[in-house]
Scaffold this motif. Structure first.
Motif, PDB file in Angstrom:
ATOM      1  N   ALA A  78       0.681  -1.015   0.029  1.00 41.00           N
ATOM      2  CA  ALA A  78       0.172   0.030   0.320  1.00 41.00           C
ATOM      3  C   ALA A  78       0.588   1.233  -0.404  1.00 41.00           C
ATOM      4  N   MET A  79       2.228   0.854   1.041  1.00 36.85           N
ATOM      5  CA  MET A  79       2.576   2.426   0.632  1.00 36.85           C
ATOM      6  C   MET A  79       3.617   2.704  -0.354  1.00 36.85           C
ATOM      7  N   VAL A  80       3.684   1.506  -1.188  1.00 44.27           N
ATOM      8  CA  VAL A  80       4.425   1.702  -2.118  1.00 44.27           C
ATOM      9  C   VAL A  80       2.915   1.735  -3.501  1.00 44.27           C
ATOM     10  N   ARG A  81       2.590   2.061  -3.586  1.00 40.86           N
ATOM     11  CA  ARG A  81       1.510   2.224  -4.135  1.00 40.86           C
ATOM     12  C   ARG A  81       1.410   3.868  -4.501  1.00 40.86           C
ATOM     13  N   ALA A  82       1.337   3.988  -2.857  1.00 43.40           N
ATOM     14  CA  ALA A  82       1.086   5.528  -2.412  1.00 43.40           C
ATOM     15  C   ALA A  82       2.297   6.091  -2.951  1.00 43.40           C
ATOM     16  N   GLY A  83       3.693   5.826  -3.158  1.00 44.82           N
ATOM     17  CA  GLY A  83       4.529   6.367  -3.806  1.00 44.82           C
ATOM     18  C   GLY A  83       6.068   6.426  -2.879  1.00 44.82           C
ATOM     19  N   LEU A  84       6.017   5.375  -1.943  1.00 47.68           N
ATOM     20  CA  LEU A  84       7.141   5.355  -1.777  1.00 47.68           C
ATOM     21  C   LEU A  84       7.997   4.486  -2.009  1.00 47.68           C
ATOM     22  N   GLY A  88      14.928  -2.647  -2.516  1.00 43.29           N
ATOM     23  CA  GLY A  88      16.005  -3.094  -1.535  1.00 43.29           C
ATOM     24  C   GLY A  88      15.782  -3.306  -0.284  1.00 43.29           C
ATOM     25  N   ASP A  89      16.873  -3.828   0.677  1.00 45.95           N
ATOM     26  CA  ASP A  89      16.969  -3.346   2.406  1.00 45.95           C
ATOM     27  C   ASP A  89      15.674  -2.892   2.602  1.00 45.95           C
ATOM     28  N   LEU A  90      15.691  -1.584   2.384  1.00 45.52           N
ATOM     29  CA  LEU A  90      15.131  -0.900   3.148  1.00 45.52           C
ATOM     30  C   LEU A  90      12.794  -0.901   2.796  1.00 45.52           C
ATOM     31  N   LEU A  91      12.757  -1.731   2.000  1.00 43.62           N
ATOM     32  CA  LEU A  91      11.557  -1.489   1.606  1.00 43.62           C
ATOM     33  C   LEU A  91      11.073  -3.461   2.369  1.00 43.62           C
ATOM     34  N   ALA A  92      12.307  -3.970   2.326  1.00 48.21           N
ATOM     35  CA  ALA A  92      11.853  -5.306   3.404  1.00 48.21           C
ATOM     36  C   ALA A  92      11.811  -5.249   4.946  1.00 48.21           C
ATOM     37  N   ALA A 158       8.924   3.905   7.592  1.00 45.27           N
ATOM     38  CA  ALA A 158       7.882   4.238   6.222  1.00 45.27           C
ATOM     39  C   ALA A 158       6.756   5.199   6.017  1.00 45.27           C
ATOM     40  N   MET A 159       5.920   4.780   6.960  1.00 45.53           N
ATOM     41  CA  MET A 159       4.653   5.295   6.881  1.00 45.53           C
ATOM     42  C   MET A 159       4.948   6.970   7.036  1.00 45.53           C
ATOM     43  N   LEU A 160       5.603   7.455   7.571  1.00 48.97           N
ATOM     44  CA  LEU A 160       5.894   8.820   7.720  1.00 48.97           C
ATOM     45  C   LEU A 160       6.502   9.269   6.279  1.00 48.97           C
ATOM     46  N   TYR A 161       7.489   8.440   5.757  1.00 47.08           N
ATOM     47  CA  TYR A 161       7.897   9.185   4.954  1.00 47.08           C
ATOM     48  C   TYR A 161       7.100   9.132   3.360  1.00 47.08           C
ATOM     49  N   THR A 162       5.563   7.942   3.417  1.00 41.12           N
ATOM     50  CA  THR A 162       5.098   8.003   2.676  1.00 41.12           C
ATOM     51  C   THR A 162       3.932   9.460   3.449  1.00 41.12           C
ATOM     52  N   ALA A 163       3.458   9.546   4.345  1.00 41.88           N
ATOM     53  CA  ALA A 163       3.062  10.320   4.914  1.00 41.88           C
ATOM     54  C   ALA A 163       3.260  12.017   3.950  1.00 41.88           C
ATOM     55  N   ARG A 164       4.958  12.328   4.135  1.00 40.26           N
ATOM     56  CA  ARG A 164       5.441  13.265   3.814  1.00 40.26           C
ATOM     57  C   ARG A 164       5.505  13.648   2.194  1.00 40.26           C
ATOM     58  N   LEU A 165       5.837  11.947   1.848  1.00 39.00           N
ATOM     59  CA  LEU A 165       5.886  12.508  -0.170  1.00 39.00           C
ATOM     60  C   LEU A 165       4.821  13.197  -0.076  1.00 39.00           C
ATOM     61  N   ASN A 166       3.399  13.048   0.155  1.00 35.76           N
ATOM     62  CA  ASN A 166       1.979  13.059  -0.406  1.00 35.76           C
ATOM     63  C   ASN A 166       1.540  14.432   0.929  1.00 35.76           C
ATOM     64  N   GLY A 167       2.761  15.140   1.367  1.00 31.13           N
ATOM     65  CA  GLY A 167       1.817  16.123   1.643  1.00 31.13           C
ATOM     66  C   GLY A 167       0.828  16.094   3.094  1.00 31.13           C
ATOM     67  N   TRP A 168       0.536  14.853   3.446  1.00 27.07           N
ATOM     68  CA  TRP A 168      -0.058  14.547   4.701  1.00 27.07           C
ATOM     69  C   TRP A 168       0.318  14.821   6.305  1.00 27.07           C
ATOM     70  N   SER A 169       0.393  14.949   7.014  1.00 34.13           N
ATOM     71  CA  SER A 169       0.230  15.750   8.232  1.00 34.13           C
ATOM     72  C   SER A 169       1.167  14.320   9.054  1.00 34.13           C
ATOM     73  N   LEU A 170       1.452  14.766   9.602  1.00 38.00           N
ATOM     74  CA  LEU A 170       2.209  13.194  10.874  1.00 38.00           C
ATOM     75  C   LEU A 170       2.279  13.234  11.643  1.00 38.00           C
ATOM     76  N   ASP A 171       1.706  14.110  12.476  1.00 41.53           N
ATOM     77  CA  ASP A 171       1.537  14.167  14.439  1.00 41.53           C
ATOM     78  C   ASP A 171       0.985  12.659  14.232  1.00 41.53           C
ATOM     79  N   ARG A 234       7.794  -5.672  -6.317  1.00 36.85           N
ATOM     80  CA  ARG A 234       8.821  -4.969  -5.548  1.00 36.85           C
ATOM     81  C   ARG A 234       8.555  -5.686  -4.125  1.00 36.85           C
ATOM     82  N   VAL A 235       8.120  -5.664  -2.773  1.00 38.38           N
ATOM     83  CA  VAL A 235       7.993  -5.432  -1.462  1.00 38.38           C
ATOM     84  C   VAL A 235       8.158  -7.245  -2.311  1.00 38.38           C
ATOM     85  N   ALA A 236       7.548  -8.190  -2.563  1.00 43.49           N
ATOM     86  CA  ALA A 236       7.715 -10.013  -2.577  1.00 43.49           C
ATOM     87  C   ALA A 236       9.579  -9.800  -2.200  1.00 43.49           C
ATOM     88  N   GLU A 237      10.248  -9.429  -4.036  1.00 43.95           N
ATOM     89  CA  GLU A 237      11.688  -9.531  -4.466  1.00 43.95           C
ATOM     90  C   GLU A 237      12.322  -8.831  -3.432  1.00 43.95           C
TER      91      GLU A 237
END
Length: 351
Positions: A78-84, A88-92, A158-171, A234-237
């Motif tokens: 879901a996060m990758v679909r949202a632009g994360l 590689g290792d960070l997605l794992a 990763a949730m925080l990163y996804t939120a920031r990339l989409n301009g969503w609130s963080l707190d 990408r997630v499976a790999e």
């Protein structure tokens, strides 16, 4: 919140939410000491064929349950679909219940740095490292529980990163009504093929979505059969290529992915495991009492019923049961799961 629990926004192709009821679990494993069944683990198991049909069903695979961390690969999709943009290792690590090793802490810091954030921005609970050896060293050196050490910190970063990339609130990124969690809920329903039955809070503080065991297996199969380059692939790999990052050194999850080529698997608290192969064969396991000692041998037996070579799974048959320092028994799958299992109702012994 209501959007997460209705079919209105997803169309008629989505199945209704699974029933919230007491699951009709069945015996899936015996604890055998000296050829006598000393204990019985109840649970439910589903094995899916490559075409998605149910090849084996034990217990209740349609009741609502909480997949716990076994749902993390779906959340990562879901996060990758949202632009994360991770791979590689960070997605794992995004899909990990990590052990708190230095590689996991460093990886979480890297995700936070990419987002321009720091550990203080995390909203998961504080905890000690999950791995017993790492935890003992952590305590011995006087380190305190932290959000970074908690096993879900990669997912939260990763949730925080996804939120920031989409301009969503963080707190408030953990609020079920937050756009991030709404997006995750939509993909949970998409990949499981059913509406979410209930939304609660997981141990780490993130929203937890209730689906069925059948739905969880279906989601894993959809991830492993997705075309190359898709968020699912990408997630499976990433998880297969970086199995230790998706779990930890010495963890059975990583060992299973090394032992079975192409296997994607993820565990979850309270005796949950899901696994799938690139051709769509999949299994999902729930041990009713949450016992981890039964999770691995039951999963291994289900994978054999899924067509995996038993020789590749020999080391996952369960820890031996000791008596006076000698092996006097073990945990064995029931005959419903493993037809070759011998019990007091059939000739032979467990030796």
């Amino acid at each position: 919140m209501s959007r997460l629990n209705t079919l209105a926004d997803f169309g008629s192709s989505l199945a209704e939410a699974p029933s919230i009821r007491e699951p009709l679990h069945a015996p899936v494993a015996h604890l055998v000491r000296g050829d006598v069944i000393e204990g019985v683990h109840y649970g439910s198991v589903v094995v899916l064929a490559p075409d998605g049909s149910v090849e084996l069903q034990i217990g209740d695979i349609e009741a609502a349950f909480y997949p716990r961390s076994a749902l993390k690969p779906v959340q990562a999709v879901a996060m990758v679909r949202a632009g994360l943009p991770l791979d590689g290792d960070l997605l794992a690590l995004t899909a990990a219940s990590h052990s708190g090793e230095e590689r996991h802490l460093a990886g979480t810091r890297r995700i936070l740095e990419l987002a321009g954030l720091a550990e203080d921005d995390l909203r998961n609970v504080t905890d000690l490292p999950f791995d017993p050896v790492v935890r003992e060293d952590w305590i011995r050196t006087g380190r305190l529980p932290s959000r970074l050490a908690q096993n879900c910190s990669g997912k939260h970063a990763a949730m925080l990163y996804t939120a920031r990339l989409n301009g969503w609130s963080l707190d408030d990124y953990l609020d079920p009504a937050h756009p991030l969690q709404q997006a995750i809920a939509e993909i949970v329903e998409d990949l499981t093929g059913q509406a979410i039955a209930k939304v609660t809070v997981d141990g780490c503080g993130a929203p937890l979505f209730s689906v069925s065991l059948h739905g969880l297996a279906r989601a894993a199969a959809r991830i492993t059969t997705a075309p190359p380059g898709t968020p699912e692939a990408r997630v499976a790999e990433a998880m297969r290529a970086h199995a230790e990052m998706a779990s930890g050194s010495g963890r059975d999850v990583a060992a299973l992915m090394r032992a079975v080529p192409g296997l994607l698997t993820k565990d979850g608290f309270e005796g949950v495991q899901v696994a799938a192969l690139p051709d769509g064969r999949a299994v999902a396991v729930k041990i009713a009492d949450g016992a981890d000692r039964a999770r691995v041998p039951v999963t291994a037996a289900a994978l054999v019923r899924c067509g995996v070579d038993p020789a590749a799974l020999a080391e996952f048959g369960g820890a031996p049961l000791l008596g006076g320092g000698a092996v006097v028994g073990s945990i064995r799958p029931t005959r419903a799961l493993d037809p070759l299992t011998q019990t007091q109702e059939s000739p032979g012994t467990y030796a």
